[in-house]
Design a protein around this motif. Structure first.
Motif, PDB file in Angstrom:
ATOM      1  N   PRO A 100       0.812  -1.227   0.000  1.00  0.00           N
ATOM      2  CA  PRO A 100       0.000   0.000   0.000  1.00  0.00           C
ATOM      3  C   PRO A 100       0.840   1.269   0.000  1.00  0.00           C
ATOM      4  O   PRO A 100       0.376   2.321  -0.429  1.00  0.00           O
ATOM      5  N   GLU A 101       2.091   1.143   0.468  1.00  0.00           N
ATOM      6  CA  GLU A 101       2.952   2.342   0.447  1.00  0.00           C
ATOM      7  C   GLU A 101       3.746   2.454  -0.858  1.00  0.00           C
ATOM      8  O   GLU A 101       4.564   3.360  -1.016  1.00  0.00           O
ATOM      9  N   ARG A 102       3.535   1.500  -1.751  1.00  0.00           N
ATOM     10  CA  ARG A 102       4.128   1.520  -3.102  1.00  0.00           C
ATOM     11  C   ARG A 102       5.651   1.444  -3.107  1.00  0.00           C
ATOM     12  O   ARG A 102       6.294   1.896  -4.064  1.00  0.00           O
ATOM     13  N   LYS A 103       6.211   0.862  -2.061  1.00  0.00           N
ATOM     14  CA  LYS A 103       7.676   0.826  -1.992  1.00  0.00           C
ATOM     15  C   LYS A 103       8.250  -0.090  -3.077  1.00  0.00           C
ATOM     16  O   LYS A 103       9.172   0.291  -3.793  1.00  0.00           O
ATOM     17  N   VAL A 104       7.695  -1.299  -3.178  1.00  0.00           N
ATOM     18  CA  VAL A 104       8.211  -2.239  -4.186  1.00  0.00           C
ATOM     19  C   VAL A 104       7.801  -1.761  -5.588  1.00  0.00           C
ATOM     20  O   VAL A 104       8.580  -1.823  -6.535  1.00  0.00           O
ATOM     21  N   ALA A 105       6.577  -1.252  -5.686  1.00  0.00           N
ATOM     22  CA  ALA A 105       6.086  -0.769  -6.989  1.00  0.00           C
ATOM     23  C   ALA A 105       7.016   0.319  -7.541  1.00  0.00           C
ATOM     24  O   ALA A 105       7.334   0.336  -8.733  1.00  0.00           O
ATOM     25  N   GLU A 106       7.463   1.193  -6.662  1.00  0.00           N
ATOM     26  CA  GLU A 106       8.352   2.269  -7.131  1.00  0.00           C
ATOM     27  C   GLU A 106       9.758   1.739  -7.414  1.00  0.00           C
ATOM     28  O   GLU A 106      10.394   2.114  -8.399  1.00  0.00           O
ATOM     29  N   LEU A 107      10.207   0.805  -6.573  1.00  0.00           N
ATOM     30  CA  LEU A 107      11.532   0.198  -6.791  1.00  0.00           C
ATOM     31  C   LEU A 107      11.612  -0.465  -8.166  1.00  0.00           C
ATOM     32  O   LEU A 107      12.642  -0.458  -8.822  1.00  0.00           O
ATOM     33  N   TYR A 108      10.482  -1.066  -8.587  1.00  0.00           N
ATOM     34  CA  TYR A 108      10.445  -1.802  -9.850  1.00  0.00           C
ATOM     35  C   TYR A 108       9.813  -0.991 -10.987  1.00  0.00           C
ATOM     36  O   TYR A 108       9.493  -1.544 -12.043  1.00  0.00           O
ATOM     37  N   ASP A 109       9.604   0.311 -10.756  1.00  0.00           N
ATOM     38  CA  ASP A 109       9.079   1.175 -11.821  1.00  0.00           C
ATOM     39  C   ASP A 109       7.766   0.641 -12.396  1.00  0.00           C
ATOM     40  O   ASP A 109       7.549   0.628 -13.605  1.00  0.00           O
ATOM     41  N   MET A 110       6.893   0.172 -11.475  1.00  0.00           N
ATOM     42  CA  MET A 110       5.639  -0.446 -11.908  1.00  0.00           C
ATOM     43  C   MET A 110       4.500   0.578 -12.038  1.00  0.00           C
ATOM     44  O   MET A 110       3.411   0.235 -12.480  1.00  0.00           O
ATOM     45  N   ILE A 111       4.762   1.819 -11.607  1.00  0.00           N
ATOM     46  CA  ILE A 111       3.720   2.842 -11.722  1.00  0.00           C
ATOM     47  C   ILE A 111       4.072   3.764 -12.883  1.00  0.00           C
ATOM     48  O   ILE A 111       5.154   4.371 -12.894  1.00  0.00           O
ATOM     49  N   HIS A 112       3.201   3.788 -13.875  1.00  0.00           N
ATOM     50  CA  HIS A 112       3.418   4.602 -15.076  1.00  0.00           C
ATOM     51  C   HIS A 112       2.305   5.656 -15.098  1.00  0.00           C
ATOM     52  O   HIS A 112       1.238   5.413 -15.671  1.00  0.00           O
ATOM     53  N   PRO A 113       2.523   6.803 -14.451  1.00  0.00           N
ATOM     54  CA  PRO A 113       1.435   7.755 -14.205  1.00  0.00           C
ATOM     55  C   PRO A 113       0.725   8.231 -15.465  1.00  0.00           C
ATOM     56  O   PRO A 113      -0.464   8.555 -15.410  1.00  0.00           O
ATOM     57  N   ASN A 114       1.418   8.244 -16.603  1.00  0.00           N
ATOM     58  CA  ASN A 114       0.736   8.698 -17.819  1.00  0.00           C
ATOM     59  C   ASN A 114      -0.229   7.654 -18.365  1.00  0.00           C
ATOM     60  O   ASN A 114      -1.071   7.955 -19.218  1.00  0.00           O
ATOM     61  N   ALA A 115      -0.061   6.396 -17.888  1.00  0.00           N
ATOM     62  CA  ALA A 115      -0.972   5.331 -18.325  1.00  0.00           C
ATOM     63  C   ALA A 115      -2.046   5.080 -17.297  1.00  0.00           C
ATOM     64  O   ALA A 115      -3.220   4.888 -17.641  1.00  0.00           O
ATOM     65  N   LEU A 116      -1.660   5.040 -16.039  1.00  0.00           N
ATOM     66  CA  LEU A 116      -2.598   4.671 -14.975  1.00  0.00           C
ATOM     67  C   LEU A 116      -2.185   5.436 -13.727  1.00  0.00           C
ATOM     68  O   LEU A 116      -1.099   5.219 -13.191  1.00  0.00           O
ATOM     69  N   ASP A 117      -3.064   6.299 -13.298  1.00  0.00           N
ATOM     70  CA  ASP A 117      -2.725   7.195 -12.193  1.00  0.00           C
ATOM     71  C   ASP A 117      -2.601   6.429 -10.882  1.00  0.00           C
ATOM     72  O   ASP A 117      -3.586   5.904 -10.397  1.00  0.00           O
ATOM     73  N   SER A 118      -1.434   6.347 -10.342  1.00  0.00           N
ATOM     74  CA  SER A 118      -1.103   5.834  -9.004  1.00  0.00           C
ATOM     75  C   SER A 118      -1.241   4.326  -8.779  1.00  0.00           C
ATOM     76  O   SER A 118      -0.826   3.810  -7.752  1.00  0.00           O
ATOM     77  N   LEU A 119      -1.834   3.595  -9.727  1.00  0.00           N
ATOM     78  CA  LEU A 119      -1.865   2.131  -9.604  1.00  0.00           C
ATOM     79  C   LEU A 119      -0.734   1.535 -10.424  1.00  0.00           C
ATOM     80  O   LEU A 119      -0.226   2.169 -11.348  1.00  0.00           O
ATOM     81  N   THR A 120      -0.377   0.284 -10.117  1.00  0.00           N
ATOM     82  CA  THR A 120       0.636  -0.371 -10.944  1.00  0.00           C
ATOM     83  C   THR A 120       0.014  -0.794 -12.273  1.00  0.00           C
ATOM     84  O   THR A 120      -1.152  -1.199 -12.320  1.00  0.00           O
ATOM     85  N   VAL A 121       0.799  -0.703 -13.335  1.00  0.00           N
ATOM     86  CA  VAL A 121       0.381  -1.322 -14.595  1.00  0.00           C
ATOM     87  C   VAL A 121       0.697  -2.820 -14.493  1.00  0.00           C
ATOM     88  O   VAL A 121       1.194  -3.286 -13.465  1.00  0.00           O
ATOM     89  N   ARG A 122       0.386  -3.570 -15.551  1.00  0.00           N
ATOM     90  CA  ARG A 122       0.631  -5.027 -15.507  1.00  0.00           C
ATOM     91  C   ARG A 122       2.062  -5.293 -15.961  1.00  0.00           C
ATOM     92  O   ARG A 122       2.342  -5.317 -17.164  1.00  0.00           O
ATOM     93  N   THR A 123       2.966  -5.470 -15.020  1.00  0.00           N
ATOM     94  CA  THR A 123       4.346  -5.780 -15.382  1.00  0.00           C
ATOM     95  C   THR A 123       4.636  -7.239 -15.062  1.00  0.00           C
ATOM     96  O   THR A 123       3.986  -7.845 -14.214  1.00  0.00           O
ATOM     97  N   VAL A 124       5.629  -7.781 -15.763  1.00  0.00           N
ATOM     98  CA  VAL A 124       6.154  -9.120 -15.468  1.00  0.00           C
ATOM     99  C   VAL A 124       7.673  -9.011 -15.480  1.00  0.00           C
ATOM    100  O   VAL A 124       8.249  -8.443 -16.418  1.00  0.00           O
ATOM    101  N   TYR A 125       8.298  -9.532 -14.434  1.00  0.00           N
ATOM    102  CA  TYR A 125       9.748  -9.653 -14.397  1.00  0.00           C
ATOM    103  C   TYR A 125      10.083 -11.125 -14.228  1.00  0.00           C
ATOM    104  O   TYR A 125       9.646 -11.742 -13.260  1.00  0.00           O
ATOM    105  N   VAL A 126      10.854 -11.677 -15.168  1.00  0.00           N
ATOM    106  CA  VAL A 126      11.397 -13.030 -14.979  1.00  0.00           C
ATOM    107  C   VAL A 126      12.839 -12.855 -14.525  1.00  0.00           C
ATOM    108  O   VAL A 126      13.628 -12.148 -15.171  1.00  0.00           O
ATOM    109  N   ILE A 127      13.139 -13.469 -13.387  1.00  0.00           N
ATOM    110  CA  ILE A 127      14.445 -13.289 -12.743  1.00  0.00           C
ATOM    111  C   ILE A 127      15.131 -14.654 -12.661  1.00  0.00           C
ATOM    112  O   ILE A 127      14.490 -15.656 -12.310  1.00  0.00           O
ATOM    113  N   GLY A 128      16.399 -14.692 -13.011  1.00  0.00           N
ATOM    114  CA  GLY A 128      17.143 -15.958 -13.037  1.00  0.00           C
ATOM    115  C   GLY A 128      17.786 -16.276 -11.697  1.00  0.00           C
ATOM    116  O   GLY A 128      17.766 -15.456 -10.773  1.00  0.00           O
ATOM    117  N   PRO A 129      18.377 -17.458 -11.581  1.00  0.00           N
ATOM    118  CA  PRO A 129      19.026 -17.869 -10.327  1.00  0.00           C
ATOM    119  C   PRO A 129      20.159 -16.918  -9.915  1.00  0.00           C
ATOM    120  O   PRO A 129      20.513 -16.861  -8.734  1.00  0.00           O
TER     121      PRO A 129
END
Ligand code: BEZ
Length: 210
Positions: A100-129
């Motif tokens: 709710p404090e958007r800490k991870v969302a901001e760390l991962y650049d998941m909020i794109h204000p020009n597309a969706l105000d203050s909510l995360t857009v639909r992102t996917v990150y695949v991370i390796g070992p």
């Protein structure tokens, strides 16, 4: 700042529906899919999270942990999970990060204000070992993702991490592959003793290595 392919995925500690996790420690030695959805109790997200739960065994088989995120609370995630089970037939069987404090969302650049105000857009990150980002996707709120495509891409990522091949258009597990251009014919002979078909010097088709 945007997270690019090859970057180390930022580490964080967060509350989830499975308790507190330290992200890198939680990933361990395997792979991970971190995906964000805009909001709990919304229709497209409900279908996505239910489907992800249904195909979770496919991710398990590939050694891939799955974790979701929205800028809602863990309590909301838990309440919403009941609706997902009721309407989609499967409740989320993977942790969901409460942010709710958007800490991870901001760390991962998941909020794109020009597309969706203050909510995360639909992102996917695949991370390796190695904790590096191998693939990213960004979809708008109105377009549900194709989670089968994420599995297909993971099959390619895991194969190409082990063998000097690339995968062609619409490739699926078991289909023929392409020998990477950086590998000379002389070196390819040792790696692919069964041979390959040369359509062009830069387009060499080989059976999928096992
Ligand atoms: C949805 O999941 O349906 C949705 C979420 C946020 C904005 C628009 C649609």
């Amino acid at each position: 700042m945007a997270i690019r392919l090859g970057d180390v995925a930022p580490d964080f500690t967060a509350q989830t529906t499975d308790g507190t996790i330290r992200f890198h420690e939680w990933i361990g030695n395997g792979w991970c899919v971190l995906f964000s959805h805009p909001k709990d109790f919304t229709p497209v997200c409900t279908t996505e999270l239910g489907y992800m739960a249904r195909i979770k065994p496919e991710f398990d088989e590939r050694g891939v942990k799955v974790i979701g995120l929205s800028v809602d609370s863990v309590e909301d995630h838990v309440r919403w999970s009941r609706d997902i089970a009721e309407t989609q037939g499967t409740a989320p069987n993977y942790p969901m990060i409460g942010d709710p404090e958007r800490k991870v969302a901001e760390l991962y650049d998941m909020i794109h204000p020009n597309a969706l105000d203050s909510l995360t857009v639909r992102t996917v990150y695949v991370i390796g070992p190695d904790k590096k980002v191998k693939l990213t996707l960004t979809y708008p709120a109105s377009t549900g993702r194709n989670f089968d495509e994420i599995l297909r891409a993971i099959d390619s990522l895991q194969l190409t991490a082990r063998h000097q091949v690339a995968t062609p258009v619409n490739w699926q597990r078991g289909d023929d592959c392409i020998i990477v251009p950086a590998l000379s014919d002389a070196d390819a002979k040792a790696k692919f003793p069964g041979g390959w078909e040369t359509k062009k010097p830069y387009l060499r088709i080989v059976r999928q290595p096992s």
